[in-house]
Design an enzyme around this catalytic site. Structure first.
Site, PDB file in Angstrom:
ATOM      1  CG  HIS A 267       3.643  28.299  -4.961  1.00  0.00           C
ATOM      2  ND1 HIS A 267       4.622  28.272  -4.015  1.00  0.00           N
ATOM      3  CD2 HIS A 267       3.941  29.367  -5.769  1.00  0.00           C
ATOM      4  CE1 HIS A 267       5.473  29.261  -4.218  1.00  0.00           C
ATOM      5  NE2 HIS A 267       5.086  29.953  -5.275  1.00  0.00           N
ATOM      6  CG  HIS A 306      10.305  22.220  -0.886  1.00  0.00           C
ATOM      7  ND1 HIS A 306      11.246  22.739  -1.736  1.00  0.00           N
ATOM      8  CD2 HIS A 306       9.510  23.255  -0.514  1.00  0.00           C
ATOM      9  CE1 HIS A 306      11.036  24.032  -1.867  1.00  0.00           C
ATOM     10  NE2 HIS A 306       9.979  24.375  -1.142  1.00  0.00           N
ATOM     11  CG  ASP A 362       2.861  25.890   2.886  1.00  0.00           C
ATOM     12  OD1 ASP A 362       2.786  27.052   3.296  1.00  0.00           O
ATOM     13  OD2 ASP A 362       3.157  25.591   1.726  1.00  0.00           O
TER      14      ASP A 362
END
Ligand code: CMC
Length: 428
Positions: A267, A306, A362
């Site tokens: 996460h 994702h 990210d």
């Protein structure tokens, strides 16, 4: 044609008709499906909640196939370009953009709640010198509940608003205090003359100067990074926030749980893992080899894939552009070349194309953070500062939703039954 679903149970030959609302059926409607009258009734089985809607929400809209992200209906690209983090925080919590007066008051309130009790410094001092700042954030956010016992009554709108103001205002302070503890520096106190993001940079980096002056480009970039992270509907940490909140726990305890959920490398910890991965790859020439090893199942490419976005992550596109603005000030981070090559090779490769794996938020954020001087251990902390308004908006929505109840999933029990206890001496 009626919006219903007809289900035939081939075990009994019985047929059931259940209502369809917003393309969903109610899991409770399955309960009537039984073989015998005293059966519990049918459950749906969904580990990881991959196909279960836990709430009706009007906060954040995502279309994973089209790569769309909207907060309260406003596209993330427009908010990142034209709004500010505090305005977005208000939007998430209240559903509408603030008027000028509301915005001014909100900015004032946040600015004047940034200080934390001095005892918090002693608390942080108790951590080992190399404690991870995210671990410190989990604890200090949870500890805030002990300073604000009024937070227990979240039913009162004014009390609720006060706790939300405190949490958004104090997150950067706790984050910066944790960082400075980890490098052995005294805390730098908030400066009320600075913007939200500028003040955070002040609390991070101020040393001997009388007044810290944040670089406006970096402060703006920081603010935009916070906006991009501000909410993402029912992800792991938000679900944790809602779940803890559903027991009527105070929002500080719920937020501590959300930070803990965000800590994991699958996460919010992924940006830290991306940087380690890019450093491990070391040079552009090593990229093809590394991609092959990921395809062989040796590891996953961090910052790729994702659960929801299966086309592209719109936040990743904004962040990639932002990287170049930041590099104008900080100088180029050499890891960007490895990242760009990795993205290029992976996006041409059938393994990644077939599985719809694209760079996520990210992938580039860590490279920017590093260029700005943040150590990798602070990356998930930065994510948490950005995400707190979203957690709070979702927590509040859950609390006010009459359809919600304490979160308590069911299980399919597959273990032993009805065994007689065996004394130690009789066990083989
Ligand atoms: N690298 C290589 N293969 C991957 C990756 C990856 N990063 N992600 C998924 N796969 C493969 C996976 O092995 C599986 O292959 P197969 O079908 O052959 O078994 C397939 O793709 C589907 O994977 P999954 O685990 O079923 O997908 P998921 O939706 O459950 O997982 C994810 C989503 C984000 C956990 C996963 O893609 C992942 O671990 N990515 C790396 C960690 C990361 O970047 N996380 C940040 C998420 S974005 C920030 C946030 O919102 O928290």
């Amino acid at each position: 044609m009626a919006d219903t679903l007809t289900i035939t149970d081939n075990r009994t030959g019985r047929t059931y008709e259940v209502d369809i609302t917003d393309d969903t059926i109610s899991a409770m409607d399955l309960r009537q499906i039984k073989v015998a009258d005293d059966d519990f009734g049918m459950l749906s089985y969904d580990p990881g909640f991959k196909n279960t809607a836990s709430t009706r929400s009007d906060i954040t809209y995502i279309d994973g196939a089209a790569g769309i992200l909207e907060y309260r209906g406003y596209p993330i690209e427009q908010l990142a370009e034209q709004s500010s983090f505090l305005e977005v925080a208000w939007l998430l919590m209240h559903g509408e953009l603030p008027s000028q007066d509301e915005y001014d008051q909100w900015t004032y309130d946040i600015t004047h709640h940034t200080f934390v009790h001095e005892n918090m410094k002693d608390f942080i001092d108790g951590f080992h010198h190399d404690a991870h700042p995210m671990g410190m954030l989990v604890s200090t956010v949870g500890a805030l509940s002990t300073f604000y016992p009024d937070a227990k009554d979240a039913t009162d709108p004014e009390t609720r608003h006060l706790q939300m103001t405190r949490l958004i205002a104090k997150f950067p302070t706790l984050a910066a205090f944790a960082y400075r503890h980890s490098i052995g520096w005294r805390p730098s106190y908030p400066d009320n003359e600075l913007s939200f993001a500028g003040n955070f940079l002040n609390m991070m980096w101020k040393t001997t100067e009388l007044r810290y002056e944040p670089d406006p480009v970096l402060a703006k970039a920081m603010d935009r990074l916070f906006i991009l992270h501000a909410d993402h509907e029912q992800n792991c940490s938000t679900t944790t926030m809602r779940t803890i909140g559903s027991s009527d726990a105070d929002p500080y305890s719920a937020a501590a749980g959300a930070v803990a959920a965000l800590y994991g490398p699958k996460h919010g910890g992924a940006n830290e893992a991306v940087l380690r991965m890019l450093e491990e790859i070391g040079s552009v020439d090593e990229v093809p080899d590394y991609v092959q090893r990921a395809k062989d199942g040796e590891f996953r490419l961090m910052g790729f894939g994702h659960r929801v976005y299966k086309n592209f992550d719109p936040r990743a596109a904004v962040i990639k552009d932002l990287a170049h603005e930041v590099f104008e000030v900080t100088g180029k981070n050499p890891l960007i070349d490895i990242a760009v090559e990795l993205e290029k090779i992976a996006l041409e490769d059938d393994y990644f194309v077939d599985r719809k794996l694209y760079p996520n938020v990210d992938f580039y954020s860590g490279i920017i953070y590093q260029a700005m001087g943040f150590p990798t251990s602070m990356f998930p902390v930065l994510f948490a500062i950005g995400r707190i308004p979203g957690w709070l908006a979702q927590w509040q929505e859950n609390l006010l939703d009459p359809e919600q109840a304490i979160a308590r999933p069911r299980q399919v029990y597959v273990g032993e039954r009805n065994r007689d206890f065996v004394p130690m001496s009789a066990r083989s």
